[in-house]
Enzyme design. Sequence first.
Site, PDB file in Angstrom:
ATOM      1  CD  GLN A   1       0.336   8.224   7.284  1.00 39.42           C
ATOM      2  OE1 GLN A   1      -0.271   9.099   7.904  1.00 39.42           O
ATOM      3  NE2 GLN A   1      -0.195   7.033   7.029  1.00 39.42           N
TER       4      GLN A   1
ATOM      5  CG  ASP B   1       0.271   0.047   9.481  1.00 36.56           C
ATOM      6  OD1 ASP B   1       0.049   0.893  10.373  1.00 36.56           O
ATOM      7  OD2 ASP B   1       0.522   0.352   8.298  1.00 36.56           O
TER       8      ASP B   1
ATOM      9  NE  ARG C   1      -5.062   0.052  13.232  1.00 38.74           N
ATOM     10  CZ  ARG C   1      -4.451   0.233  12.078  1.00 38.74           C
ATOM     11  NH1 ARG C   1      -3.131   0.302  12.032  1.00 38.74           N
ATOM     12  NH2 ARG C   1      -5.149   0.330  10.963  1.00 38.74           N
TER      13      ARG C   1
ATOM     14  NE  ARG D   1      -5.619   7.923  11.066  1.00 44.40           N
ATOM     15  CZ  ARG D   1      -5.036   7.144  10.173  1.00 44.40           C
ATOM     16  NH1 ARG D   1      -5.740   6.614   9.186  1.00 44.40           N
ATOM     17  NH2 ARG D   1      -3.749   6.887  10.272  1.00 44.40           N
TER      18      ARG D   1
ATOM     19  CE  LYS E   1      -2.765   0.649   3.720  1.00 46.41           C
ATOM     20  NZ  LYS E   1      -2.431   1.891   4.470  1.00 46.41           N
ATOM     21  CB  SER E   2       3.841   2.277   1.951  1.00 42.91           C
ATOM     22  OG  SER E   2       3.265   2.221   3.235  1.00 42.91           O
TER      23      SER E   2
ATOM     24  CB  SER F   1       4.932   9.977  11.438  1.00 48.25           C
ATOM     25  OG  SER F   1       4.083  10.037  10.306  1.00 48.25           O
TER      26      SER F   1
HETATM   27  O1  LIG Z   1       3.953   6.244   5.041  1.00 50.64           O
HETATM   28  C1  LIG Z   1       3.163   5.297   4.954  1.00 50.64           C
HETATM   29  O2  LIG Z   1       2.860   4.775   3.859  1.00 50.64           O
HETATM   30  C2  LIG Z   1       2.546   4.759   6.192  1.00 50.64           C
HETATM   31  C3  LIG Z   1       3.078   5.107   7.403  1.00 50.64           C
HETATM   32  C4  LIG Z   1       2.523   4.662   8.698  1.00 50.64           C
HETATM   33  O3  LIG Z   1       1.816   5.747   9.281  1.00 50.64           O
HETATM   34  P1  LIG Z   1       2.537   6.842  10.215  1.00 50.64           P
HETATM   35  O4  LIG Z   1       3.473   7.628   9.398  1.00 50.64           O
HETATM   36  O5  LIG Z   1       1.395   7.697  10.709  1.00 50.64           O
HETATM   37  O6  LIG Z   1       3.196   6.073  11.321  1.00 50.64           O
HETATM   38  C5  LIG Z   1       1.571   3.497   8.542  1.00 50.64           C
HETATM   39  O7  LIG Z   1       0.839   3.312   9.726  1.00 50.64           O
HETATM   40  C6  LIG Z   1       0.641   3.674   7.372  1.00 50.64           C
HETATM   41  O8  LIG Z   1      -0.196   2.553   7.207  1.00 50.64           O
HETATM   42  C7  LIG Z   1       1.388   3.864   6.087  1.00 50.64           C
HETATM   43  C1  LIG Z   2      -2.603   3.149   9.435  1.00 46.78           C
HETATM   44  C2  LIG Z   2      -2.913   2.650   8.237  1.00 46.78           C
HETATM   45  O1  LIG Z   2      -3.144   3.379   7.093  1.00 46.78           O
HETATM   46  P1  LIG Z   2      -3.414   4.931   6.856  1.00 46.78           P
HETATM   47  O2  LIG Z   2      -2.651   5.719   7.879  1.00 46.78           O
HETATM   48  O3  LIG Z   2      -2.963   5.201   5.459  1.00 46.78           O
HETATM   49  O4  LIG Z   2      -4.909   5.142   6.976  1.00 46.78           O
HETATM   50  C3  LIG Z   2      -2.957   1.184   8.023  1.00 46.78           C
HETATM   51  O5  LIG Z   2      -3.068   0.784   6.863  1.00 46.78           O
HETATM   52  O6  LIG Z   2      -2.904   0.381   8.988  1.00 46.78           O
END
Ligand SMILES: O=C(O)C1=C[C@@H](OP(=O)(O)O)[C@@H](O)[C@H](O)C1
Ligand SMILES: C=C(OP(=O)(O)O)C(=O)O
Length: 436
Positions: A167, A318, A349, A120, A19-20, A165
């Site tokens: 993200q 995750d 969670r 969120r 997914k990432s 993070s």
């Molecule tokens: O960069 C990414 O693709 C992700 C980072 C993670 O989140 P955080 O950056 O909030 O930890 C993860 O939990 C999420 O499912 C995907």
């Molecule tokens: C935290 C998750 O995704 P996102 O932050 O992209 O919603 C996940 O897939 O477990």
Amino acid sequence: MTFRTAPPLSGSVTVPGDKSISHRSLMLSALAVGESRVEGLLEGEDVLATAAAMRAMGARIERDADGVWHIHGVGVGGLLQPEIALDMGNSGTSTRLLMGLLASHDLTATFIGDASLSKRPMARVTEPLAQMGASFTTSPGDRLPLTMRGACPAVPLDYVLPVASAQVKSAILLAGLNTPGITRVVEPIPTRDHSERMLQGFGADLRVEQQADGARVITLIGEAELKPQQIMVPGDPSSAAFPMVAALVVPGSKVTIANVGLNATRAGLIDLLREMGGAIEVVNARDVGGEPVGDLVVTASVLTGVEPDPARAPSMIDEYPVAFVAAALAQGRSVFRGLEELRVKESDRIATMAEGLRAIGARVEEMEDGLIIEGTGGQLLPGGGPIATKLDHRIAMSFAIAGLASREGVTIDDMRPVATSFPTFIPLLRELGAVA
Ligand SMILES: O=C(O)C1=C[C@@H](OP(=O)(O)O)[C@@H](O)[C@H](O)C1
Ligand SMILES: C=C(OP(=O)(O)O)C(=O)O
């Protein structure tokens, strides 16, 4: 839906694309000049939300009959003003990375999402992006719906991540692409590095250095020019986690999960399950498009409780919900700490897992930053439910796996959220013989 005691699982399966990596391949392809091809893209709702947003801002994105995605990018700085609100659905990654991408474009965009995403926290990205010049009007508590105005030119940022993070790191780096000068992000605790790898692959001037204390320093020089790429997306280790734990806890099982991404910044669950005594073998290790990949051969094992070091949390962030299920079936006590971030995912969670595990007869103590779990010592869990999944795909799938090792079965209120990240979850369980 109810998941019941399973016979020994067997067979060889593949999980959908990471997914990432899928999100990032669409975003960076949309910013390259020319056509990129992406094979193995995750066709889950989260990634499709990213695709729809990139289309709304001018990229041409098509899927051919062979399942290969073709993306015609507009060039860094070339995104167009979206005419509609960008609907991010359930996806935190789409929201936060796109906010970064748009922060250095001269446009205004509104982000909306479902009930889970609208709870969120977004301040973690709006704060650094505001320092780069973007402005935001958010809902109370820095949440969605929010409207942002990008800055062009944006001001380069030098930023130490206050929260581990990927993200947040990626949002800043993506903003840096269209920002003249040096954007620098320091991460005291390393997180998944797909953005760095892929930005380098697309030709951005990006360097990564590791400091003596383990912190990573990422430097990006903008404005970048990205060249179109051919991308092969490996199987998602976060999805592989479910059949992996299922094969370990259903007695007599032996399962192969082929083509799984094994990037060290994502492989924490494999290490943890091995420490618990899980038989997981990596075969056919190889490199696919700049990411390590292998096939996992998993054999049912007697597991023992663990107390993992919180510093490894980002490498399996995750995967904790399903790791808690493994701990609930292990011998002895497991202590999971340092997991505050789990409280701001699709659901809280820590609370959702504590509540659900108790409902199926596991012994759990909830702490602010984690859980203490007393395992059954290899006995089946009693079972029960219905489990409230709270729009959280990983909760739904974790309790489905718990059901396979329960006496009475585990009932889940809503399996629909699984479509966000793992649309083939039920067919895969069927292939392994876990469900009818
Ligand atoms: O960069 C990414 O693709 C992700 C980072 C993670 O989140 P955080 O950056 O909030 O930890 C993860 O939990 C999420 O499912 C995907
Ligand atoms: C935290 C998750 O995704 P996102 O932050 O992209 O919603 C996940 O897939 O477990």
